[in-house]
Design a protein around this motif. Structure first.
Motif, PDB file in Angstrom:
ATOM      1  N   ASP A 163      -4.615  -4.289   0.094  1.00 56.14           N
ATOM      2  CA  ASP A 163      -4.411  -3.771   1.449  1.00 56.14           C
ATOM      3  C   ASP A 163      -4.397  -2.243   1.465  1.00 56.14           C
ATOM      4  O   ASP A 163      -4.943  -1.619   2.376  1.00 56.14           O
ATOM      5  N   SER A 164      -3.785  -1.636   0.450  1.00 60.60           N
ATOM      6  CA  SER A 164      -3.720  -0.174   0.392  1.00 60.60           C
ATOM      7  C   SER A 164      -5.089   0.440   0.104  1.00 60.60           C
ATOM      8  O   SER A 164      -5.415   1.510   0.618  1.00 60.60           O
ATOM      9  N   ILE A 165      -5.903  -0.243  -0.704  1.00 62.60           N
ATOM     10  CA  ILE A 165      -7.270   0.234  -0.954  1.00 62.60           C
ATOM     11  C   ILE A 165      -8.060   0.217   0.345  1.00 62.60           C
ATOM     12  O   ILE A 165      -8.701   1.204   0.717  1.00 62.60           O
ATOM     13  N   ILE A 166      -7.990  -0.895   1.061  1.00 60.63           N
ATOM     14  CA  ILE A 166      -8.733  -1.039   2.311  1.00 60.63           C
ATOM     15  C   ILE A 166      -8.256  -0.017   3.336  1.00 60.63           C
ATOM     16  O   ILE A 166      -9.066   0.625   4.013  1.00 60.63           O
ATOM     17  N   LYS A 167      -6.945   0.172   3.430  1.00 59.78           N
ATOM     18  CA  LYS A 167      -6.397   1.150   4.376  1.00 59.78           C
ATOM     19  C   LYS A 167      -6.881   2.556   4.036  1.00 59.78           C
ATOM     20  O   LYS A 167      -7.310   3.305   4.920  1.00 59.78           O
ATOM     21  N   ALA A 168      -6.858   2.926   2.760  1.00 62.03           N
ATOM     22  CA  ALA A 168      -7.287   4.269   2.348  1.00 62.03           C
ATOM     23  C   ALA A 168      -8.774   4.472   2.611  1.00 62.03           C
ATOM     24  O   ALA A 168      -9.200   5.573   2.987  1.00 62.03           O
ATOM     25  N   LEU A 169      -9.578   3.432   2.427  1.00 65.29           N
ATOM     26  CA  LEU A 169     -11.014   3.526   2.724  1.00 65.29           C
ATOM     27  C   LEU A 169     -11.238   3.632   4.238  1.00 65.29           C
ATOM     28  O   LEU A 169     -12.024   4.473   4.691  1.00 65.29           O
ATOM     29  N   ASP A 170     -10.544   2.802   5.008  1.00 64.89           N
ATOM     30  CA  ASP A 170     -10.708   2.820   6.461  1.00 64.89           C
ATOM     31  C   ASP A 170     -10.237   4.133   7.080  1.00 64.89           C
ATOM     32  O   ASP A 170     -10.824   4.614   8.049  1.00 64.89           O
ATOM     33  N   GLN A 171      -9.178   4.722   6.510  1.00 63.23           N
ATOM     34  CA  GLN A 171      -8.665   5.986   7.029  1.00 63.23           C
ATOM     35  C   GLN A 171      -9.364   7.191   6.401  1.00 63.23           C
ATOM     36  O   GLN A 171      -9.023   8.323   6.691  1.00 63.23           O
ATOM     37  N   ARG A 172     -10.333   6.922   5.534  1.00 69.67           N
ATOM     38  CA  ARG A 172     -11.178   7.936   4.893  1.00 69.67           C
ATOM     39  C   ARG A 172     -10.415   8.866   3.936  1.00 69.67           C
ATOM     40  O   ARG A 172     -10.868   9.960   3.639  1.00 69.67           O
ATOM     41  N   TYR A 173      -9.250   8.412   3.429  1.00 76.04           N
ATOM     42  CA  TYR A 173      -8.614   9.130   2.332  1.00 76.04           C
ATOM     43  C   TYR A 173      -9.457   8.920   1.083  1.00 76.04           C
ATOM     44  O   TYR A 173      -9.519   9.777   0.216  1.00 76.04           O
ATOM     45  N   LEU A 174     -10.054   7.735   0.993  1.00 78.99           N
ATOM     46  CA  LEU A 174     -10.983   7.423  -0.090  1.00 78.99           C
ATOM     47  C   LEU A 174     -12.382   7.284   0.490  1.00 78.99           C
ATOM     48  O   LEU A 174     -12.569   6.666   1.542  1.00 78.99           O
ATOM     49  N   GLN A 175     -13.349   7.844  -0.224  1.00 81.50           N
ATOM     50  CA  GLN A 175     -14.743   7.692   0.154  1.00 81.50           C
ATOM     51  C   GLN A 175     -15.303   6.392  -0.430  1.00 81.50           C
ATOM     52  O   GLN A 175     -16.134   5.727   0.174  1.00 81.50           O
ATOM     53  N   ALA A 176     -14.828   6.046  -1.614  1.00 83.77           N
ATOM     54  CA  ALA A 176     -15.275   4.835  -2.298  1.00 83.77           C
ATOM     55  C   ALA A 176     -14.260   4.468  -3.363  1.00 83.77           C
ATOM     56  O   ALA A 176     -13.424   5.292  -3.757  1.00 83.77           O
ATOM     57  N   ALA A 177     -14.346   3.223  -3.838  1.00 82.43           N
ATOM     58  CA  ALA A 177     -13.479   2.764  -4.931  1.00 82.43           C
ATOM     59  C   ALA A 177     -14.320   1.972  -5.924  1.00 82.43           C
ATOM     60  O   ALA A 177     -15.058   1.068  -5.532  1.00 82.43           O
ATOM     61  N   TYR A 178     -14.226   2.360  -7.188  1.00 85.04           N
ATOM     62  CA  TYR A 178     -14.876   1.647  -8.291  1.00 85.04           C
ATOM     63  C   TYR A 178     -13.751   0.997  -9.086  1.00 85.04           C
ATOM     64  O   TYR A 178     -12.917   1.693  -9.671  1.00 85.04           O
ATOM     65  N   LEU A 179     -13.722  -0.319  -9.066  1.00 84.02           N
ATOM     66  CA  LEU A 179     -12.574  -1.045  -9.603  1.00 84.02           C
ATOM     67  C   LEU A 179     -12.983  -1.959 -10.749  1.00 84.02           C
ATOM     68  O   LEU A 179     -13.820  -2.832 -10.581  1.00 84.02           O
TER      69      LEU A 179
END
Length: 199
Positions: A163-179
């Motif tokens: 949920d925190s990954i999705i929130k950070a991506l949606d709020q544009r704190y993160l541009q992308a995530a490589y997991l």
């Protein structure tokens, strides 16, 4: 406190030094792939479109970027050395104060926000401990709000919730995530992370 006596006919070992190089390669390969838009190039190839994606034509050199490395043990130092080989600025984060750090770390801190602030990439190689579980949950990545960063997690999946990954991506704190790791493994088929182009 009762003490348990165990037979001492065993040897306790650890695999220090063997995971750092492949994880460093994984991290740098993903940074290069992200900056050079390899996935867009692959789509262009399938569409037979010569440089059809604008992202293929605009990229940044790694030497102009900075990376925050969460976890400065053996694996983190391998990541830092690989990043320095490409001329990146390196920021190290750990929970213990250090009087000296390796030359491959330009800035070391025990304060998470200091490590994240201004970074272009975050590479986590943190272990799962009571102190690191959920470390990036909630609004922790708000420190990256000045410019969207890319998260690479090769440490443990409980560092940040789905949920925190999705929130950070949606709020544009993160541009992308490589997991490479997830909160629940294997990643359930119903997880929305499977369908996101920014993951």
């Amino acid at each position: 406190n009762a003490r348990i006596s165990l037979p001492r006919d065993w040897i306790l070992t650890r695999f220090a030094g063997c995971f750092g190089p492949p994880i460093a390669e994984w991290a740098l390969a993903n940074m290069i792939a992200h900056e050079r838009s390899f996935s867009a190039s692959a789509r262009d190839q399938k569409l037979k479109a010569w440089a059809g994606s604008a992202s293929v034509l605009s990229y940044r050199y790694l030497s102009s970027l900075s990376v925050a490395i969460l976890g400065c043990g053996d694996i983190g130092m391998c990541v830092a050395k690989a990043a320095k080989a490409f001329g990146m600025t390196t920021r190290g984060y750990g929970r213990t104060e250090r009087s000296a750090v390796d030359d491959c770390i330009d800035f070391y801190t025990t304060k998470l926000e200091e490590a994240l602030c201004g970074a272009d990439y975050i590479v986590s190689v943190l272990p799962s401990t009571p102190e690191t579980r959920g470390l990036l949950n909630g609004d922790a990545l708000r420190a990256c709000s000045g410019k969207p960063v890319v998260l690479l997690n090769a440490g443990r999946g409980d560092l940040i919730s789905e949920d925190s990954i999705i929130k950070a991506l949606d709020q544009r704190y993160l541009q992308a995530a490589y997991l490479d790791v997830f909160e629940v493994e294997p990643l359930p088929a119903e997880s929305s992370l499977w369908e996101r182009e920014d993951v």
